[in-house]
Design a protein around this motif. Structure first.
Motif, PDB file in Angstrom:
ATOM      1  N   THR A 178      58.575  11.285  66.608  1.00  0.00           N
ATOM      2  CA  THR A 178      57.316  11.131  67.342  1.00  0.00           C
ATOM      3  C   THR A 178      57.544  10.133  68.468  1.00  0.00           C
ATOM      4  O   THR A 178      57.260   8.945  68.320  1.00  0.00           O
ATOM      5  CB  THR A 178      56.201  10.657  66.397  1.00  0.00           C
ATOM      6  N   THR A 179      58.048  10.618  69.578  1.00  0.00           N
ATOM      7  CA  THR A 179      58.504   9.757  70.662  1.00  0.00           C
ATOM      8  C   THR A 179      57.383   8.928  71.267  1.00  0.00           C
ATOM      9  O   THR A 179      57.569   7.765  71.596  1.00  0.00           O
ATOM     10  CB  THR A 179      59.165  10.601  71.756  1.00  0.00           C
ATOM     11  N   ILE A 180      56.199   9.522  71.422  1.00  0.00           N
ATOM     12  CA  ILE A 180      55.114   8.829  72.119  1.00  0.00           C
ATOM     13  C   ILE A 180      54.680   7.580  71.362  1.00  0.00           C
ATOM     14  O   ILE A 180      54.250   6.592  71.961  1.00  0.00           O
ATOM     15  CB  ILE A 180      53.917   9.790  72.329  1.00  0.00           C
ATOM     16  N   ARG A 181      54.807   7.588  70.057  1.00  0.00           N
ATOM     17  CA  ARG A 181      54.352   6.458  69.256  1.00  0.00           C
ATOM     18  C   ARG A 181      55.171   5.200  69.528  1.00  0.00           C
ATOM     19  O   ARG A 181      54.676   4.088  69.417  1.00  0.00           O
ATOM     20  CB  ARG A 181      54.442   6.785  67.759  1.00  0.00           C
ATOM     21  N   ALA A 412      78.210   8.321  64.568  1.00  0.00           N
ATOM     22  CA  ALA A 412      78.780   7.469  63.531  1.00  0.00           C
ATOM     23  C   ALA A 412      77.676   6.827  62.698  1.00  0.00           C
ATOM     24  O   ALA A 412      77.763   6.750  61.462  1.00  0.00           O
ATOM     25  CB  ALA A 412      79.665   6.398  64.162  1.00  0.00           C
ATOM     26  N   ALA A 413      76.626   6.360  63.348  1.00  0.00           N
ATOM     27  CA  ALA A 413      75.531   5.727  62.621  1.00  0.00           C
ATOM     28  C   ALA A 413      74.839   6.722  61.692  1.00  0.00           C
ATOM     29  O   ALA A 413      74.545   6.411  60.527  1.00  0.00           O
ATOM     30  CB  ALA A 413      74.524   5.134  63.601  1.00  0.00           C
ATOM     31  N   LEU A 414      74.573   7.932  62.192  1.00  0.00           N
ATOM     32  CA  LEU A 414      73.910   8.938  61.371  1.00  0.00           C
ATOM     33  C   LEU A 414      74.775   9.356  60.190  1.00  0.00           C
ATOM     34  O   LEU A 414      74.271   9.560  59.073  1.00  0.00           O
ATOM     35  CB  LEU A 414      73.551  10.154  62.222  1.00  0.00           C
ATOM     36  N   LEU A 415      76.081   9.501  60.415  1.00  0.00           N
ATOM     37  CA  LEU A 415      76.980   9.913  59.338  1.00  0.00           C
ATOM     38  C   LEU A 415      77.118   8.837  58.267  1.00  0.00           C
ATOM     39  O   LEU A 415      77.255   9.135  57.077  1.00  0.00           O
ATOM     40  CB  LEU A 415      78.357  10.258  59.911  1.00  0.00           C
ATOM     41  N   ALA A 416      77.098   7.571  58.671  1.00  0.00           N
ATOM     42  CA  ALA A 416      77.265   6.476  57.714  1.00  0.00           C
ATOM     43  C   ALA A 416      75.982   6.161  56.956  1.00  0.00           C
ATOM     44  O   ALA A 416      76.038   5.566  55.876  1.00  0.00           O
ATOM     45  CB  ALA A 416      77.754   5.219  58.438  1.00  0.00           C
ATOM     46  N   ALA A 417      74.846   6.564  57.483  1.00  0.00           N
ATOM     47  CA  ALA A 417      73.557   6.189  56.882  1.00  0.00           C
ATOM     48  C   ALA A 417      73.267   6.989  55.622  1.00  0.00           C
ATOM     49  O   ALA A 417      73.702   8.137  55.466  1.00  0.00           O
ATOM     50  CB  ALA A 417      72.436   6.395  57.900  1.00  0.00           C
ATOM     51  N   ASP A 418      72.517   6.369  54.734  1.00  0.00           N
ATOM     52  CA  ASP A 418      72.000   7.091  53.571  1.00  0.00           C
ATOM     53  C   ASP A 418      70.974   8.117  54.040  1.00  0.00           C
ATOM     54  O   ASP A 418      70.329   7.942  55.077  1.00  0.00           O
ATOM     55  CB  ASP A 418      71.338   6.117  52.592  1.00  0.00           C
ATOM     56  N   GLY A 419      70.811   9.173  53.250  1.00  0.00           N
ATOM     57  CA  GLY A 419      69.911  10.250  53.638  1.00  0.00           C
ATOM     58  C   GLY A 419      68.505   9.787  53.946  1.00  0.00           C
ATOM     59  O   GLY A 419      67.874  10.255  54.897  1.00  0.00           O
ATOM     60  N   ALA A 420      67.997   8.820  53.174  1.00  0.00           N
ATOM     61  CA  ALA A 420      66.626   8.360  53.365  1.00  0.00           C
ATOM     62  C   ALA A 420      66.453   7.578  54.658  1.00  0.00           C
ATOM     63  O   ALA A 420      65.339   7.478  55.184  1.00  0.00           O
ATOM     64  CB  ALA A 420      66.197   7.498  52.179  1.00  0.00           C
ATOM     65  N   GLU A 421      67.536   7.001  55.185  1.00  0.00           N
ATOM     66  CA  GLU A 421      67.455   6.183  56.386  1.00  0.00           C
ATOM     67  C   GLU A 421      67.592   7.003  57.661  1.00  0.00           C
ATOM     68  O   GLU A 421      67.251   6.520  58.743  1.00  0.00           O
ATOM     69  CB  GLU A 421      68.547   5.116  56.367  1.00  0.00           C
ATOM     70  N   LEU A 425      66.355   6.379  61.734  1.00  0.00           N
ATOM     71  CA  LEU A 425      67.470   6.101  62.633  1.00  0.00           C
ATOM     72  C   LEU A 425      67.480   7.089  63.793  1.00  0.00           C
ATOM     73  O   LEU A 425      67.708   6.709  64.953  1.00  0.00           O
ATOM     74  CB  LEU A 425      68.783   6.168  61.860  1.00  0.00           C
ATOM     75  N   TRP A 426      67.207   8.342  63.506  1.00  0.00           N
ATOM     76  CA  TRP A 426      67.161   9.357  64.562  1.00  0.00           C
ATOM     77  C   TRP A 426      66.008   9.090  65.534  1.00  0.00           C
ATOM     78  O   TRP A 426      66.114   9.351  66.732  1.00  0.00           O
ATOM     79  CB  TRP A 426      67.040  10.748  63.949  1.00  0.00           C
ATOM     80  N   GLN A 427      64.908   8.536  65.027  1.00  0.00           N
ATOM     81  CA  GLN A 427      63.811   8.147  65.927  1.00  0.00           C
ATOM     82  C   GLN A 427      64.331   7.174  66.982  1.00  0.00           C
ATOM     83  O   GLN A 427      64.062   7.325  68.178  1.00  0.00           O
ATOM     84  CB  GLN A 427      62.700   7.463  65.118  1.00  0.00           C
ATOM     85  N   ASP A 428      65.057   6.163  66.549  1.00  0.00           N
ATOM     86  CA  ASP A 428      65.576   5.144  67.462  1.00  0.00           C
ATOM     87  C   ASP A 428      66.593   5.747  68.431  1.00  0.00           C
ATOM     88  O   ASP A 428      66.549   5.496  69.638  1.00  0.00           O
ATOM     89  CB  ASP A 428      66.219   4.022  66.646  1.00  0.00           C
TER      90      ASP A 428
END
Length: 502
Positions: A178-181, A412-421, A425-428
């Protein structure tokens, strides 16, 4: 903490929910009339946001028409304390503030954008998300109007029909960020806190890096100190930052190999990130040397930009070096932290990679601003033309590895992150992607941008490591070609080398 657009519309939603709970058919005429006046204010605020920030003129016209119909009823100020008109008025105030927040990013008269968040406001998905929120709130107003004693009045029925018939976006809002938020208030940049004299935890160091990164980006859209000495000091600071970042990424690559596998996706993404960061370091180093060639030394006068660059340098250095009071000064030289101290697990790498990504993106914006300012200065000054024209070539080189390096860091950040995070992270990451200036992309990178975004969005929803990306056959098509492993020299640096070898 800086207020965001989402903060205000969440507040408006809470007020509407309270008003809904108190709305019932036996509301007296006075309360009903005051409710209509509060509804008029709210629909007018919604119309402004629809027209000014979503380019939805038809929806804005319907909202204004409904507002005019509601405005025909004489207000009853004595009834204004009833929860229904009271909270409708509060929702109207919240939407007015939300619109004012978005307006802080738009150009004034003939000036340019006041921040790089204008690219987010121009995004089609952001428009759809904004309109969805506007229509949801408008139709809640309609439901409240229907539960008043004067709901049978012709004007009220017509206003409710207009609000209920608002057409939602053609393309439904997907379960994507939700980019606008996330759009923040474009506020005045303040100096960072003084360099810490006591040890700080990694969470605070990383937060300081991200805060300074945002400050540097904001400063690039405002009038600020400019000139050869400022450009040279900027290049020096950026060369130190990219050097430290490259060393951090080298360590994370080795740590990922220990925890996973040298051939794992996260290790490959970290190696690409390291290579790109080392290219950026070489580019900033070349710019710094070009300025040093003819600038005479003079006492440092730290600008607001230099203060934030220093803050970022110290924050990154203290995440890498064992000295909790590390600074770039030679007397503060220290050995690197051990690999398990930097990142005990793969998930612990994520916030560090994320902070490095924010720092890297900020330096990209700084490089573009300085290149523009140097170009303009050369046009105005014959002396500068003779002595510094060659610096422009070095600034152009700075843009070459930027997008692919950012993509590698994000992956790299997405691959290292736990599924719930991953969704947060993708929002950022998505916001950073949208804010990136078009000139940052080479022609080839621009063509690959859509598939890269789709791949990273898929990574954000992936729950099992064994899942494979079905649409793109090789990593190289969306994150840049796979580079060689980091140079062994990266693990053989002498203690304190980053304090002197830049």
């Amino acid at each position: 903490m800086i207020a965001t657009f989402g903060d205000f519309i969440d507040g408006a939603r809470k007020h509407l929910d309270i008003a809904t709970r108190h709305a019932h058919a036996d509301l007296g005429h006075a309360v009903s009339a005051e409710t209509f006046q509060a509804g008029r204010r709210l629909t007018r605020a919604l119309a402004r946001c629809a027209q000014d920030f979503a380019n939805a003129n038809e929806i804005a016209a319907q909202l204004r028409h409904a507002s005019d119909l509601l405005g025909r009823w004489q207000p009853s100020p004595a009834a204004g304390r009833h929860p229904v008109p009271l909270h409708l008025s509060a929702a109207a105030t919240a939407w007015g503030a939300a619109g004012d927040l978005l307006a802080t990013h738009l150009p004034l008269l003939d000036s340019g954008p006041r921040s790089d968040w204008v690219a987010v406001l121009a995004d089609r998905q952001a428009h759809d998300q904004l309109l969805t929120a506007i229509i949801d709130h408008a139709q809640t107003v309609s439901a409240i109007l229907k539960r008043t004693a004067l709901a049978h009045a012709v004007d009220i029925q017509a206003a409710c029909h207009l609000l209920d018939s608002l057409q939602r976006p053609d393309s439904p809002v997907r379960n994507s960020p939700t980019t606008i938020r996330g759009v923040p208030l474009n506020h005045t940049v303040a100096p960072p806190p003084q360099i810490w004299q006591v040890p700080r935890p990694p969470t605070e160091l990383r937060a300081g890096i991200t805060t300074s990164a945002e400050a540097l980006r904001a400063l690039c859209h405002r009038e600020s100190e400019s000139g050869p000495w400022e450009w040279q000091r900027t290049a020096l600071a950026c060369s130190i930052i990219t050097h430290i970042s490259a060393r951090i990424l080298t360590h994370l690559t080795h740590r990922a190999s220990d925890l996973a596998d040298l051939k794992s996706d996260v290790s490959k993404a970290l190696r690409r990130s390291t290579d790109g960061m080392e290219q950026a370091h070489a580019g900033w180093k070349a710019v710094r040397r070009a300025w040093q060639g003819y600038l005479a030394p003079r006492p440092a006068n730290l600008s607001l930009r230099q203060q934030h660059l220093t803050q970022m340098t110290v924050g990154l250095g203290r995440l890498l070096y064992a000295n909790p009071l590390w600074t770039p000064a030679s007397q503060d030289a220290a050995p690197f932290k051990t690999l398990d101290a930097i990142a005990p697990t793969l998930a612990d790498m994520v916030p560090l990679v994320q902070a490095t990504l924010h720092a890297f993106e900020a330096l990209t914006v700084v490089a573009r601003r300085d290149r523009r300012d140097v170009t303009q200065a050369i046009k105005r000054s014959r002396l500068l033309t003779t002595e510094a024209a060659g610096v422009l070539t070095d600034y152009k080189e700075l843009n070459r590895p930027t997008v692919r390096t950012s993509w590698a860091l994000s992956e790299a950040a997405l691959l290292a992150a736990d599924g719930a995070e991953r969704p947060a992270l993708w929002q950022d990451i998505n916001l950073l992607e949208l804010r990136r200036h078009p000139t940052t992309f080479t022609r080839r990178a621009a063509l690959q941008r859509v598939s890269t975004r789709e791949h990273m969005e898929w990574l954000a929803t992936r729950t099992a490591v064994s899942e494979t990306w079905p649409a793109i056959p090789t990593r190289s098509t969306h994150s840049g070609s796979t580079s060689a492993s980091p140079s062994p020299r990266g693990t053989q640096l002498r203690h304190g080398e980053s304090n002197t070898a830049r």
